[in-house]
Write an enzyme that holds these catalytic residues in place. Structure first.
Site, PDB file in Angstrom:
ATOM      1  N   CYS A  82       0.835  -1.194   0.000  1.00  0.00           N
ATOM      2  CA  CYS A  82       0.000   0.000   0.000  1.00  0.00           C
ATOM      3  C   CYS A  82       0.883   1.263   0.000  1.00  0.00           C
ATOM      4  O   CYS A  82       1.657   1.458  -0.931  1.00  0.00           O
ATOM      5  CB  CYS A  82      -0.999  -0.012   1.149  1.00  0.00           C
ATOM      6  SG  CYS A  82      -2.346   1.191   0.920  1.00  0.00           S
ATOM      7  N   HIS A 198      -3.805  -4.651  -0.442  1.00  0.00           N
ATOM      8  CA  HIS A 198      -3.408  -5.263   0.826  1.00  0.00           C
ATOM      9  C   HIS A 198      -3.516  -6.786   0.714  1.00  0.00           C
ATOM     10  O   HIS A 198      -4.606  -7.339   0.872  1.00  0.00           O
ATOM     11  CB  HIS A 198      -4.318  -4.779   1.960  1.00  0.00           C
ATOM     12  CG  HIS A 198      -4.072  -3.376   2.382  1.00  0.00           C
ATOM     13  ND1 HIS A 198      -3.117  -3.040   3.324  1.00  0.00           N
ATOM     14  CD2 HIS A 198      -4.646  -2.220   1.998  1.00  0.00           C
ATOM     15  CE1 HIS A 198      -3.127  -1.731   3.509  1.00  0.00           C
ATOM     16  NE2 HIS A 198      -4.042  -1.201   2.708  1.00  0.00           N
ATOM     17  N   GLU A 200      -2.552  -8.900   2.868  1.00  0.00           N
ATOM     18  CA  GLU A 200      -2.888  -9.439   4.190  1.00  0.00           C
ATOM     19  C   GLU A 200      -4.379  -9.338   4.487  1.00  0.00           C
ATOM     20  O   GLU A 200      -4.867  -9.953   5.447  1.00  0.00           O
ATOM     21  CB  GLU A 200      -2.072  -8.720   5.270  1.00  0.00           C
ATOM     22  CG  GLU A 200      -2.559  -7.334   5.662  1.00  0.00           C
ATOM     23  CD  GLU A 200      -2.163  -6.235   4.712  1.00  0.00           C
ATOM     24  OE1 GLU A 200      -2.373  -5.055   5.052  1.00  0.00           O
ATOM     25  OE2 GLU A 200      -1.640  -6.547   3.619  1.00  0.00           O
TER      26      GLU A 200
END
Length: 220
Positions: A82, A198, A200
């Site tokens: 990001c 992202h 994650e």
């Protein structure tokens, strides 16, 4: 021995989310601001959320820009996520409100290019989106064109500016997405990889992205 990964703590980013997601790949993960640990790890993750200027200020205060540069000089892998991807470029251009002047903040300068506000009818770009990855991408190995990733941002790199004419090296692999206009969604360039989305927070597809990165790490 599992590869040793440091999630760099410079005061910005989803540190624990990144840590948990990286641990699910089987890596030995530490969250720290210690420069020696960041330099010595097999892989360094640089997360980031919020404003480019604030993230860059925190990164410089923690000497993260120098750590990234030293790792790359030695061919040591770095993954930006990001705003952690955005700060790898030459500069970020932000505007706090329509009446204010642009705030230009120098980045790490690992890639030429400018991070600027997307020209889109709805901002921030928040939610799931597909990407267009090169066929030879290692980062997106096993990912289909229908797979989606989670984005949350208003700024991005709208133009890839790195000229490449070295026949002895593989050119950077640039992945694109679209929200109002095309923007750079990910880059693979030697030991330096990065994603605007992202991983994650992107479920199984994001987990595959992180596993693909961990698979390239040299183990020491």
């Amino acid at each position: 021995m599992p590869p040793r990964v440091v999630v760099f703590d410079y005061g910005s980013g989803n540190l624990r989310s990144a840590q948990r997601a990286m641990e699910r790949t089987g890596a030995d993960v530490t969250v720290t601001s210690d420069p020696n640990a960041a330099l010595d790890a097999d892989g360094l993750v640089v997360p980031g959320v919020g404003a480019f200027s604030a993230c860059m200020a925190g990164l410089k205060q923690a000497h993260g820009d120098r750590i990234i540069g030293r790792r790359l000089a030695g061919g040591r892998p770095v993954l930006g996520i990001c705003v952690g991807m955005q700060v790898l470029f030459d500069k970020g251009v932000e505007r706090a409100d329509p009446q204010a002047e642009d705030q230009v903040t120098p980045g790490c300068g690992e890639w030429p290019g400018t991070v600027e506000r997307l020209d889109a009818p709805i901002l921030p770009h928040m939610g799931w989106n597909t990407v267009r990855a090169p066929q030879d991408s290692q980062l997106f190995a096993g990912i289909t064109p229908q797979d989606r990733f989670y984005f949350v941002h208003s700024y991005a790199v709208r133009k890839w500016e790195l000229a490449f004419d070295n026949p002895r090296m593989a050119p950077p692999r640039v992945t694109w997405a679209e929200h109002g206009e095309p923007f750079v969604a990910a880059v693979e360039n030697g030991p330096l990889w990065a994603t605007q989305f992202h991983p994650e927070k992107s479920g199984d597809t994001g987990a595959r992205i992180l596993a693909n990165w961990v698979a390239i790490l040299p183990q020491t």
